[in-house]
Design an enzyme around this catalytic site. Sequence first.
Site, short mmCIF file in Angstrom:
data_model
loop_
_atom_site.label_atom_id
_atom_site.label_comp_id
_atom_site.label_asym_id
_atom_site.label_seq_id
_atom_site.Cartn_x
_atom_site.Cartn_y
_atom_site.Cartn_z
N HIS A 1 0.87 -1.28 -0.05
CA HIS A 1 -0.04 -0.05 0.01
C HIS A 1 0.87 1.31 0.04
O HIS A 1 1.90 1.22 0.54
CB HIS A 1 -1.05 0.13 1.21
CG HIS A 1 -0.11 -0.02 2.63
ND1 HIS A 1 0.34 1.13 3.26
CD2 HIS A 1 0.25 -0.85 3.37
CE1 HIS A 1 0.91 1.04 4.07
NE2 HIS A 1 0.87 -0.47 4.63
N GLU B 1 -1.96 -6.86 7.85
CA GLU B 1 -0.41 -6.69 8.32
C GLU B 1 -0.41 -7.35 9.57
O GLU B 1 -1.27 -7.79 10.14
CB GLU B 1 -0.30 -5.27 8.45
CG GLU B 1 1.10 -4.71 8.92
CD GLU B 1 2.43 -5.34 7.94
OE1 GLU B 1 2.35 -6.74 7.77
OE2 GLU B 1 3.13 -4.76 7.50
#
Length: 187
Positions: free
Chosen positions: A8, A82
């Site tokens: 990202h 994550e």
Amino acid sequence: MKLGFVRHGQTQWNLEGRLQGSSNIPLNDTGRAQAAAAVQVLAGGNWDVVVSSPLDRARQTAQIVADGLGLELGPSYELLVERDYAQGEGMIEAEALRRWPGKLGGGIEPLESVVDRGRRAIGQIMEDFPGKNVAVICHGTIIRYTLSDFAGYTLDTIRNGSVAVLGQDERGRLRLELVNDQAPAAL
């Protein structure tokens, strides 16, 4: 089939050096520009679908990538979130390392768990999109250590907005073809 992993784009917490793991932090202006730049690296890759982690920063990046590639945004996968930094969430990384050397302790998710989730996510994506080229938008730690597991050595830090590619060899085994927008040094 190939899988193109994109970390990202940058968030304010990335800029500040904070651990953001499962915290839902949006992209900043730099992050949106990095996502758009990733489209240029992915261009010409004959991508069929864009999938992502469900966290906002990944979904925002995925939408920018999908739009740039002229594709509809595909599903999100909880397995792609994550690393959970637990007590370290929001903490400056240097402070977390001082408290928990190697980021071991404080309830921080072990890297083995992150790699296991990454491998299971890849398996699920391959099952959901057999024979397709899939752009996978997720997070630096899960990309770095899952792809390190495939490569057989530890990769450098994965940069925000960078692309890594796993392709299949003639026997159908996945192998690392690109990392941080470049051919890996160990090839």
